[in-house]
Design a protein around this motif. Structure first.
Motif, short mmCIF file in Angstrom:
data_model
loop_
_atom_site.label_atom_id
_atom_site.label_comp_id
_atom_site.label_asym_id
_atom_site.label_seq_id
_atom_site.Cartn_x
_atom_site.Cartn_y
_atom_site.Cartn_z
N THR A 63 -57.65 -6.77 42.20
CA THR A 63 -57.91 -6.09 40.93
C THR A 63 -56.84 -5.05 40.63
OG1 THR A 63 -60.28 -6.47 41.12
CG2 THR A 63 -59.61 -4.72 39.64
N SER A 64 -56.35 -4.36 41.67
CA SER A 64 -55.30 -3.34 41.44
C SER A 64 -54.08 -3.98 40.77
CB SER A 64 -54.91 -2.66 42.76
OG SER A 64 -54.03 -3.43 43.54
N SER A 65 -53.77 -5.19 41.18
CA SER A 65 -52.60 -5.85 40.59
C SER A 65 -52.84 -6.21 39.13
CB SER A 65 -52.27 -7.14 41.36
OG SER A 65 -52.09 -6.88 42.73
N TRP A 66 -54.02 -6.73 38.83
CA TRP A 66 -54.28 -7.22 37.48
C TRP A 66 -54.61 -6.11 36.49
CZ3 TRP A 66 -53.00 -11.76 35.46
CH2 TRP A 66 -52.45 -12.65 36.38
N ALA A 67 -54.97 -4.96 37.02
CA ALA A 67 -55.27 -3.83 36.14
C ALA A 67 -54.03 -3.41 35.37
CB ALA A 67 -55.80 -2.67 36.97
N ILE A 68 -52.86 -3.66 35.95
CA ILE A 68 -51.67 -3.03 35.36
C ILE A 68 -50.43 -3.90 35.41
CG2 ILE A 68 -50.99 -1.86 37.49
CD1 ILE A 68 -50.21 0.56 35.90
N ASN A 69 -50.58 -5.20 35.72
CA ASN A 69 -49.37 -6.03 35.73
C ASN A 69 -48.89 -6.36 34.31
OD1 ASN A 69 -51.09 -8.03 34.86
ND2 ASN A 69 -51.00 -9.25 36.72
N GLY A 70 -49.61 -5.89 33.32
CA GLY A 70 -49.19 -6.09 31.94
C GLY A 70 -50.14 -7.00 31.17
N PHE A 71 -50.86 -7.84 31.90
CA PHE A 71 -51.70 -8.85 31.28
C PHE A 71 -52.72 -8.26 30.30
CE2 PHE A 71 -55.77 -11.22 31.62
CZ PHE A 71 -55.39 -12.36 30.96
N LEU A 72 -53.43 -7.21 30.72
CA LEU A 72 -54.51 -6.66 29.88
C LEU A 72 -54.00 -6.09 28.56
CD1 LEU A 72 -56.81 -4.75 32.39
CD2 LEU A 72 -57.12 -7.04 31.47
N ALA A 73 -52.76 -5.63 28.57
CA ALA A 73 -52.24 -4.97 27.37
C ALA A 73 -51.42 -5.91 26.49
CB ALA A 73 -51.39 -3.77 27.78
N LEU A 74 -51.19 -7.14 26.95
CA LEU A 74 -50.42 -8.07 26.13
C LEU A 74 -51.23 -8.44 24.90
CD1 LEU A 74 -48.87 -10.49 28.76
CD2 LEU A 74 -47.65 -8.88 27.30
N GLY A 75 -50.66 -8.29 23.74
CA GLY A 75 -51.37 -8.61 22.51
C GLY A 75 -52.17 -7.44 21.98
N LYS A 76 -52.35 -6.43 22.80
CA LYS A 76 -53.08 -5.23 22.31
C LYS A 76 -52.42 -3.98 22.89
CE LYS A 76 -56.80 -3.86 23.98
NZ LYS A 76 -58.10 -3.39 24.28
N PRO A 77 -51.21 -3.71 22.43
CA PRO A 77 -50.47 -2.56 22.95
C PRO A 77 -51.08 -1.24 22.50
CG PRO A 77 -49.35 -3.47 21.04
CD PRO A 77 -50.50 -4.39 21.33
N GLY A 78 -50.66 -0.19 23.13
CA GLY A 78 -51.16 1.14 22.77
C GLY A 78 -50.69 2.15 23.79
N ALA A 79 -50.46 3.37 23.34
CA ALA A 79 -50.01 4.42 24.26
C ALA A 79 -51.18 4.86 25.14
CB ALA A 79 -49.46 5.60 23.47
N TRP A 80 -50.87 5.16 26.40
CA TRP A 80 -51.90 5.62 27.31
C TRP A 80 -52.23 7.09 27.06
CZ3 TRP A 80 -51.39 3.35 32.91
CH2 TRP A 80 -51.46 1.96 32.84
N SER A 81 -53.46 7.47 27.42
CA SER A 81 -53.88 8.85 27.18
C SER A 81 -54.09 9.62 28.48
CB SER A 81 -55.18 8.85 26.36
OG SER A 81 -54.99 8.20 25.12
N CYS A 82 -55.04 9.16 29.29
CA CYS A 82 -55.42 9.95 30.48
C CYS A 82 -54.24 10.11 31.43
CB CYS A 82 -56.60 9.31 31.19
SG CYS A 82 -58.10 9.37 30.20
N HIS A 83 -53.38 9.09 31.51
CA HIS A 83 -52.24 9.22 32.40
C HIS A 83 -51.30 10.33 31.95
CE1 HIS A 83 -53.54 5.75 34.63
NE2 HIS A 83 -52.49 5.84 35.42
N ALA A 84 -51.11 10.44 30.65
CA ALA A 84 -50.24 11.51 30.15
C ALA A 84 -50.83 12.88 30.49
CB ALA A 84 -50.06 11.36 28.63
N ILE A 85 -52.15 12.98 30.35
CA ILE A 85 -52.81 14.26 30.63
C ILE A 85 -52.78 14.57 32.13
CG2 ILE A 85 -55.01 15.50 30.44
CD1 ILE A 85 -55.61 13.69 27.97
N GLU A 86 -52.97 13.54 32.93
CA GLU A 86 -53.00 13.75 34.39
C GLU A 86 -51.61 13.99 34.96
OE1 GLU A 86 -52.87 13.73 38.43
OE2 GLU A 86 -51.84 12.14 37.33
N HIS A 87 -50.62 13.27 34.44
CA HIS A 87 -49.28 13.37 35.04
C HIS A 87 -48.81 14.81 35.18
CE1 HIS A 87 -47.44 9.07 34.82
NE2 HIS A 87 -48.42 9.18 35.67
N GLU A 88 -49.17 15.64 34.23
CA GLU A 88 -48.76 17.05 34.33
C GLU A 88 -49.43 17.73 35.52
OE1 GLU A 88 -46.28 17.89 32.58
OE2 GLU A 88 -46.39 15.99 31.49
#
Lengths: 385, 385
Positions: free
Chosen positions: A246-271
């Motif tokens: 699941t870790s691989s498929w969560a972020i290998n790009g598949f889920l976001a193909l066809g439905k792009p969008g900027a991430w939110s929580c990662h931007a907030i957490e990265h700081e």
């Protein structure tokens, strides 16, 4: 569904004992290896010895960079680039979790670049040639084993920046769930929260992707089913295997193909992890429920209802806002059940840097699912305190 | 979850107007093209002219094999192989649905083989070199655009046999949902049933794969959501897009990785289309509910409960057998709602060949999810009459 190009050529060798394929993989893509790893856990679990023995028996020359930190630092990348050049390495083998793999990716990109590798992180267009990267995964979390991204921290500037290039996607990865048996309860929990956050980031998007969202829900249900199980019984093979794949498929790009969008929580957490060096997944678990509360409104209500009924099994006959709020509460409760800190205070963060962190992260949130101002992010940090 | 190797390198160019990438794709993998297509629908929808114009403008030499039948015949494969050799083609471009792509795959495998291509179908180990295959999909159904399989019919022997080779997986496929706007209601329905059957075959397996099963349920829900919609409004882009992308994921191998198992309904149906040349998806819709009724027992009950609650949203507090039987009934009702024939009688099949068909298909079912005897298959045919 928007247009996209799908190309995920990473080969995955999944399961018990798949390291037996390592020599063939290395010979397919290179000949002289830089092994990249972290604090030495790969020696404790025996993977290091196995690799060394295989390479020695098969006359594969290798050198190594050890000590790659969680939230890998630019200094490690620079060391790795230097080592590759000195040794004339033509392939990078990262053995570890996401930090180690991320570090290996940017090393691989840095070898052919005549300058500071930080240039590549802040301007990925400068990435031209990339050495092939192979990974052996020992922690299910970031999905770096199958994606094209790397996140590097520059402690001089307090910057933690993600960089992507299609040639940084590993050519092959070995995923043996047994290697994660010794991952601590804390890291298992943080990894599960990280995986869930990747899925949630793709799920809550303004573009339509019915199929992708049903797949995302399936992956979330898998995390929910096995996160706590892996913590309670670290050698539960099915739990470890399901979290790993699941870790691989969560972020290998598949889920976001066809439905792009900027991430939110990662931007907030990265700081948070840039300024305080906290565990990325833990920071995400702290931020996510408060982000959800902030973005829940009439416009996004139906998405939260989908999330609540399909992922958490909440009765669909309830009032929509009741479903949405229950879903957020269940998400928060699940993170608590993982046993990790869920408030900033618990990890020693106070309001001191909220202002600068909110300024930096809100700059990345103008195109997000729900665009957030500096004030919004400040309030999320405060709620998470 | 069992061990597996994942490798699905097919590039997918998905969405409106993606044919603009065709010349680059062809130049990447070859230079002289055999175009393979069916009865001429690609001329009606304008794709043929677009391709011819692009090839002429870019000086790409091509020849063509037209008239490939549904359930593609060995005779077409032989013609294609001969054409490739005469023209010295080094790449095969299949334009159409699964039959056309399947035919193109075996042509690509047959060119370098010095003998009857049927040898390759019955003994895939004889497949050595395969020309690169590119597909342009005009019908969402078989998933051939992203998988390594092909099914070829030999009308001399009444055999319809599937053959697989990793090099037969298309190197690239163009999936433009708009190309499927003109697919008839009947073919849209049959395609939806085909996709659902692929998912069901992988789902009902004796090996464990929690994550894979949740993904399978997501894909089934997508078919259920959009099958009828695409029939009612043929130019519903979201419906066509979701069905198309789902067709690829139903059978590109992903769902069955880690949880292998022999297929059941396909073995039972293949005899129907081998002997009577009926539409494959229609045959599957006839067979599947009766197969489900036959294999529902105490051993498989929990799987049917998962299927009923997660796919069809049946109340999980009901009695397990009640859930299971409701799920089977809902499956049958959905196929009926698609408007295709759901009994053998309706397509002119009687009991005459039940005996030989049951003998042939039961020979493939000894390792199935629920092993079936000749008598079992006979009873399924009779129930479907």
């Amino acid at each position: 569904m928007e247009n996209f190009v799908y190309s995920i050529p990473t080969e995955i060798y999944f399961g018990k004992g798949q390291i037996k394929n390592l020599v063939n993989i290395i010979k397919k893509y290179g000949s002289r290896v830089l092994i990249v790893y972290g604090g030495g856990s790969i020696k404790k679990i025996g993977v290091y010895d196995t690799i060394a023995t295989m390479f020695n028996e098969n006359n594969i020359p290798y050198t190594e960079l050890s000590g790659v930190e969680p939230n890998p630092k630019l200094t490690s990348v620079k060391k790795g680039v230097e080592l590759c050049r000195q040794f004339n390495a033509d392939i990078v083998l990262s053995v570890g979790g996401g930090s180690t793999i991320d570090c290996g990716k940017v090393i691989a990109a840095g070898v052919a670049y005549d300058g500071d590798p930080w240039d590549l992180v802040i301007n990925p267009k400068k990435i031209k040639e990339v050495l092939p990267v192979v990974s052996i995964l020992t922690l299910a979390a970031t999905g770096s084993e199958m994606d094209m991204m790397a996140v590097i921290s520059n402690m001089d500037t307090n910057d933690k920046i993600g960089v992507g290039n299609i040639n940084m996607r590993p050519v092959a990865s070995i995923l043996d769930p047994e290697y994660t048996y010794t991952v601590s309860k804390y890291q298992t929990a943080a990894g599960t929260a990280d995986i869930m956050s990747h899925i949630i980031e793709a799920y809550f998007s303004n573009s339509k992707g019915y199929m992708q969202d049903r797949m995302a829900e399936g992956l979330l249900k898998t995390c929910i089913e096995f996160g706590v199980k892996a913590i309670e019984k670290p050698d539960d093979y099915e739990a470890r295997a399901n979290l790993m794949w699941t870790s691989s498929w969560a972020i290998n790009g598949f889920l976001a193909l066809g439905k792009p969008g900027a991430w939110s929580c990662h931007a907030i957490e990265h700081e948070l992890s840039a300024y305080y060096d906290i565990t990325h997944g833990v920071g995400l678990a702290m931020v996510t429920p408060h982000w959800m509360k902030r973005v829940l409104n009439d416009e996004h209500l139906d998405k939260f209802v989908e999330f609540g009924t399909n992922v958490w099994g909440i009765d669909s006959s309830l009032d929509k806002y009741e479903i949405a709020n229950k879903a957020i509460e269940k998400t928060r409760e699940y993170f608590i059940s993982l046993g990790i800190p869920t408030t900033l205070r618990e990890v020693g963060i106070n309001e001191e840097k909220f202002d600068i962190m909110a300024t930096k992260s809100s700059a990345k949130l103008s195109n997000a699912y729900c665009p957030l101002s500096k004030e919004d992010v400040l309030n999320i940090y405060k709620a998470a305190l």
